[in-house]
Design an enzyme around this catalytic site. Structure first.
Site, short mmCIF file in Angstrom:
data_model
loop_
_atom_site.label_atom_id
_atom_site.label_comp_id
_atom_site.label_asym_id
_atom_site.label_seq_id
_atom_site.Cartn_x
_atom_site.Cartn_y
_atom_site.Cartn_z
N HIS A 80 0.86 -1.20 0.00
CA HIS A 80 0.00 0.00 0.00
C HIS A 80 0.89 1.24 0.00
CE1 HIS A 80 -3.88 2.01 1.75
NE2 HIS A 80 -3.15 2.90 1.12
N HIS A 105 1.28 4.87 -2.35
CA HIS A 105 0.92 5.74 -3.49
C HIS A 105 2.22 6.39 -3.96
CE1 HIS A 105 -3.43 5.56 -2.45
NE2 HIS A 105 -2.93 5.33 -1.24
N ASP A 111 1.75 3.99 2.87
CA ASP A 111 0.71 4.84 2.26
C ASP A 111 1.32 6.01 1.47
OD1 ASP A 111 -1.88 5.37 1.58
OD2 ASP A 111 -2.53 6.06 3.56
N ASP A 112 1.59 7.13 2.15
CA ASP A 112 2.17 8.32 1.50
C ASP A 112 3.34 8.79 2.35
OD1 ASP A 112 -0.03 8.95 -0.64
OD2 ASP A 112 -1.13 8.59 1.23
N HIS A 159 -9.57 1.03 -1.42
CA HIS A 159 -9.54 1.62 -0.09
C HIS A 159 -10.97 1.57 0.46
CE1 HIS A 159 -5.71 3.20 -1.37
NE2 HIS A 159 -5.57 4.03 -0.36
N GLU A 216 -11.41 3.32 5.83
CA GLU A 216 -10.36 4.18 6.40
C GLU A 216 -11.08 5.26 7.20
OE1 GLU A 216 -8.19 6.49 3.47
OE2 GLU A 216 -6.62 7.06 4.89
#
Ligand code: HPA
Ligand code: ZN
Length: 341
Positions: free
Chosen positions: A17, A19, A278-279, A197, A200
């Site tokens: 996961h 991005h 994630d980011d 997703h 969340e």
């Protein structure tokens, strides 16, 4: 560094996961702005970091889409991907399945092919120089309509042999998975794997929809599943993989206190959980930092983290042969670590 931190650091793992646009570090953002003669709304790296304070997902997304504006050329996308792979490799990520958001780029006039060629150049370097395996997941932006997702899928047609799966990201609440029912069905017919997703910020019913309506192969986040014990049991029995992102949850205030992060509960109740970043450029850490914050805040030991790393391979879209190989690598590591302790 204590023993558990050392164990986490060297643990061979997969990241499921991530991005790629969310790995744009402020330093590279300034370099690309200069290269492409773009004026940034930030005066220096310090002020960028100060702006990274979010009350929710949408506040983050606003900055994330704005920053992606510096990505213009094939080289920009290559450099973005390359930076991520080098950082991930230092965390002993040996396999990564990365998301990209084509609509963020095509909607501002960047051709789909430019994005693809750039990312594929970065991936080729990760494979040849770092020995990593990499797969690409093309995400649809859920705040846009399903027709726009179909247009994106059509643009991807010549590249489908390079894309493993489609996903669903961006603003969750008000955009349930069922909005994308038809495009996900079409993607599946084309042989693509499916992820989304869900849960969340959105309610557990969105997780239900991702499973029952979209028929996803893996679920991104899903932290709100803990509000629905029946769904926990169903998902434990089905072997569904969940890609959790602790630092993201903290930064976006999805989980107020990391000591109460849902991962230990999910693990204990038989769910196949994984840890991801994630980011990372926005949330303050790459994958090992995400393992580490849970080591510091929750009652998890080396066996738990080894299981989570094993889950990351089991939940990947690699072949059985490659997963078997990676699990042997993992087992060798844990055995040698025990022998040294
Ligand atoms: N959630 C939804 N969309 C996203 C995220 C996220 O954490 N990161 C990038 N796009
Ligand atoms: Zn995400």
């Amino acid at each position: 560094m204590n023993n558990l931190s050392q164990f986490i650091k060297g643990l061979p793992k997969a990241e499921l996961h991530l991005h790629i646009e969310g790995s744009l570090e402020p330093t590279l953002m300034f370099q690309l702005a200069e290269r492409n003669r773009i004026k940034l709304p930030f005066k220096d790296i310090e002020s960028v970091k100060e702006a990274y304070n979010f009350n929710n997902l949408q506040e983050f997304l606003n900055i994330y889409y704005q920053s992606a504006n510096v990505l213009r050329t094939e080289e920009d996308f290559r450099d973005l991907a390359r930076d991520y792979f080098y950082r991930a490799s230092r965390d002993n990520v040996i396999h990564s399945e990365i998301f990209f958001d084509p609509q963020t780029h095509t909607d501002r006039g960047i051709p789909f092919d430019v994005v693809m060629r750039g990312l594929l150049a970065g991936i080729a370097e990760a494979e040849s120089q770092l020995g990593m395996t990499v797969q690409l997941i093309m995400c649809f932006l859920r705040h846009l309509d399903e027709e726009s997702a179909f247009t994106t899928l059509r643009m991807a047609e010549p590249w489908l042999d390079k894309i493993t799966a489609v996903g669903l990201d961006s603003s969750e609440v008000g955009h349930p998975p069922s909005k994308f029912k038809h495009v996900f069905a079409t993607a599946r017919q084309k042989g693509l794997k499916l992820v989304a997703h869900a849960g969340e910020e959105g309610p557990p019913s969105y997780i239900d929809e991702a499973i029952d309506v979209l028929k996803v192969d893996r679920l991104d986040h899903g932290n709100r599943i803990v509000e629905d014990p029946l769904l926990v049991t169903r998902m434990a029995r089905s072997g569904m993989t969940f890609t959790l992102c602790p630092l993201s949850n903290q930064k976006l205030q999805v989980v107020k206190d990391l000591k109460k992060h849902p991962l230990p509960y999910m693990l204990k109740h038989g769910l196949r959980v994984t840890i991801n970043s994630d980011d990372p450029a926005y949330f303050g850490g790459y994958v090992n930092d995400n393992y580490q914050v849970l080591a510091e805040n929750c009652a998890l030991d080396a066996n738990d983290f080894a299981l989570i790393a094993r889950n990351s391979f089991l939940g990947s879209f690699l072949s059985d042969e490659t997963v078997t190989h990676y699990i042997e690598v993992l087992d060798k590591y844990t055995a040698s670590f025990e022998a040294r302790a």
